[in-house]
Design a protein around this motif. Structure first.
Motif: not given
Length: 65
Positions: A1-8
């Motif tokens: 599984m590939r994920y994309e995570i956005r952090v402030e």
């Protein structure tokens, strides 16, 4: 599984090095981390790492293969 995570905010190099399994880039004042997540336990481990470092996850999504 590939994920994309956005952090402030813009994470420092030291912070992104805390996630060696993920690649990162900065877009519009947010840090985008992305890469392969092996299983659910790995995903929860990543989220725990974000929390322990005091990082605010803005968005997380699973990418199509």
């Amino acid at each position: 599984m590939r994920y994309e995570i956005r952090v402030e905010g813009e994470m420092s190099r030291t912070m992104t090095d805390s996630f060696p399994e993920l690649e990162s880039c900065v877009i519009s004042g947010q840090t985008l981390l992305f890469g392969q997540v092996t299983d659910e336990a790995h995903l929860y481990g990543l989220l725990a790492r974000f929390q322990s470092l005091g990082l605010h996850v803005v968005e997380m999504r699973r990418l199509a293969m």
